[in-house]
Design a protein around this motif. Sequence first.
Motif, PDB file in Angstrom:
ATOM      1  N   LEU A   1       0.869  -1.455   0.414  1.00 19.74           N
ATOM      2  CA  LEU A   1       0.316   0.268   0.232  1.00 19.74           C
ATOM      3  C   LEU A   1       0.670   1.114   0.261  1.00 19.74           C
ATOM      4  CD1 LEU A   1      -3.128   1.098   0.116  1.00 19.74           C
ATOM      5  CD2 LEU A   1      -1.963   1.134   2.496  1.00 19.74           C
TER       6      LEU A   1
ATOM      7  N   TRP B   1       2.407   1.987  -3.617  1.00 18.53           N
ATOM      8  CA  TRP B   1       1.690   2.679  -5.045  1.00 18.53           C
ATOM      9  C   TRP B   1       1.002   4.153  -4.023  1.00 18.53           C
ATOM     10  CZ3 TRP B   1      -3.341   4.539  -3.831  1.00 18.53           C
ATOM     11  CH2 TRP B   1      -4.109   4.920  -4.624  1.00 18.53           C
TER      12      TRP B   1
ATOM     13  N   CYS C   1      -0.823  -3.826  -5.611  1.00 16.69           N
ATOM     14  CA  CYS C   1      -1.209  -3.440  -4.511  1.00 16.69           C
ATOM     15  C   CYS C   1      -3.078  -3.678  -3.721  1.00 16.69           C
ATOM     16  CB  CYS C   1      -0.703  -1.871  -4.368  1.00 16.69           C
ATOM     17  SG  CYS C   1       1.016  -1.668  -4.354  1.00 16.69           S
TER      18      CYS C   1
ATOM     19  N   SER D   1      -2.713  -5.274  -0.431  1.00 20.68           N
ATOM     20  CA  SER D   1      -3.109  -5.214   1.066  1.00 20.68           C
ATOM     21  C   SER D   1      -4.493  -6.053   0.810  1.00 20.68           C
ATOM     22  CB  SER D   1      -3.228  -3.577   0.834  1.00 20.68           C
ATOM     23  OG  SER D   1      -2.284  -3.010   0.155  1.00 20.68           O
TER      24      SER D   1
END
Length: 594
Positions: A233, A236, A270, A274
Amino acid sequence: MIAGDPAATGRPGLLGSVWPFWVLFSAIYLMLRWPFVATGRFIDPDDELRLVQMRDLLAGQSWFDLHQYRIDPPGGVVMHWSRLVDAPLAAVQLLLRPLLGPALAEQIATVIVPLGTFAVILFLLSRLAARLVDRDLAGYCAVIAGVSFPLASQVLPTRIDHHGWQIAAALAALLGLVDRAPRRGGALAGLSIAVGMAISLELLPIAALFGAVLLLQALRGAEGRERIGAFLLAVWAGSVTAFALTRGTDLTNYCDAVSPVYLAAMTIVCAAGSSTAVFPRLTMPAYLLILAASGGLALAAIAAINPQCLAGPFSSLDPLLGTLWYDRVAEGRPLFTMNGVLVTQWLVPPLMGLGAALVLWRRASGADRALWLDYALVLAGTVLLGVVVTRSMALAAAFAAVPVAWLVRDAAQNLPKRRGIGQWAMSLAVPVLAIMPALPAQFALTGVEALSAAPAKATAGAQPRAGNAPLQAQDLAAIGNLPRATIFATFDIGPTLLRTTHHSVVATGHHRGAVPMRDVMVAFIADPAAARHIVVRHKARYVILAPDLPEISNYREFAPRGLAVRLADGEIPDWLVPVPSATTARVKTFAVRY
């Protein structure tokens, strides 16, 4: 002591244990580099072009406009460098200009910024030492970092290119990797990797290495999944933010920088990584299946948006550029293509660090044992990467500083306990190998050279050659006095001409300008009659080259009867006219006859 005290990183005095070493090494570096600082010279063309880019920014060029308009005018070449590196250079200048003037402010900025980068690196190493071992190791880390040539060479005064900041970003990522709080550590590692890739996509293999080690952590349990989820996360979010802050509305899908094509792939991976953290009871096969599927979708997205990027940033490079330029750039070549002394100096300390990390892993227990294993894996991967691409050895040296410092301290503390000359010699060998491993090889090489020297080859009228020495002030002043023009010059002097004169050049050794780069190479290896058409097409008024620089040697090897070699040897075609006022012992200047 093996396991660090988590609270030690916040105790006062940690900075106090490294700042004296920063002052000491900064003074040494400045003394060693003073001839360059005082005369405004640079060793690496990338540092010179970085300075030109910063000057253009301060002169009013848009923050989001990365064109270098004096390369291949009038359209220019879009540089692949990030404004994140320009920012501290520009900030120091803007702060000092009102007091010192533009020239002196620029000179001081080329000293302050790399030494400031070194301070950041030492701070991060001190945090790593405190977290993994103990705070008293920080001073040893500072010494090991300070004497490490691969690392130090990236933070010397006037070394203003991006490599020092990449080392700092990678160390911050490593700090996150070994953080005992999984989400905080994953977020720090991911954000640091994002910043590092925004600075230069050269950090992409390190990002992949961290991702692989974090995946191993995820296989160990729920905390590992939290860490890799936070990491993805943060990668990104950090990449999107850095792109917005430095690229603006430039949505071109470049393969050599973080661009929309890579952001799309990051979004897929991501989002999948995540989201798995939300489902703690997800089985391991299902978890791995989701990650594998997201990786496949990311590759499919790259293939759909810009399939050329799947083959790497230099896949479309013209074969001629590869043969005569890219394959000869030392920092991008395998380490073992260098001489034995350099290989020894660069490789031995990281290998010692890897060995020490494995010893610490075996001695540790519990969570600390897992952290040292992860550390060793990252270090091993970085060493392998450095063997393949020499410039990555600076990262390996930085990662190795903590375990090498532990090894040196352990040897020093146990020295009084040693009995016999053999044990003493072995203990003393540790710091010697950590600091100057190439010394024995250098002595051996020097001895061989001395024995094989042939004094009879020196003739009375021989003139010393300047070799790789940069152009001198008198050379550049003579060229600078010419009327403003576009110059057809070899790559090795192009950035110097941009920095020190008002002229433009057709090309420099930077791959975004591949088309004019190829034109310059073709012209210099071609027959003079064919070369003329290329020079005229670029509306160049002068042709300039320095016969004793390596680029001419490359042309001599590849095309011994090409334009460059003929000019170096004094054979001048009728469409070129020597310019005596701009011709020196180092440089030959010719006016183009239209």
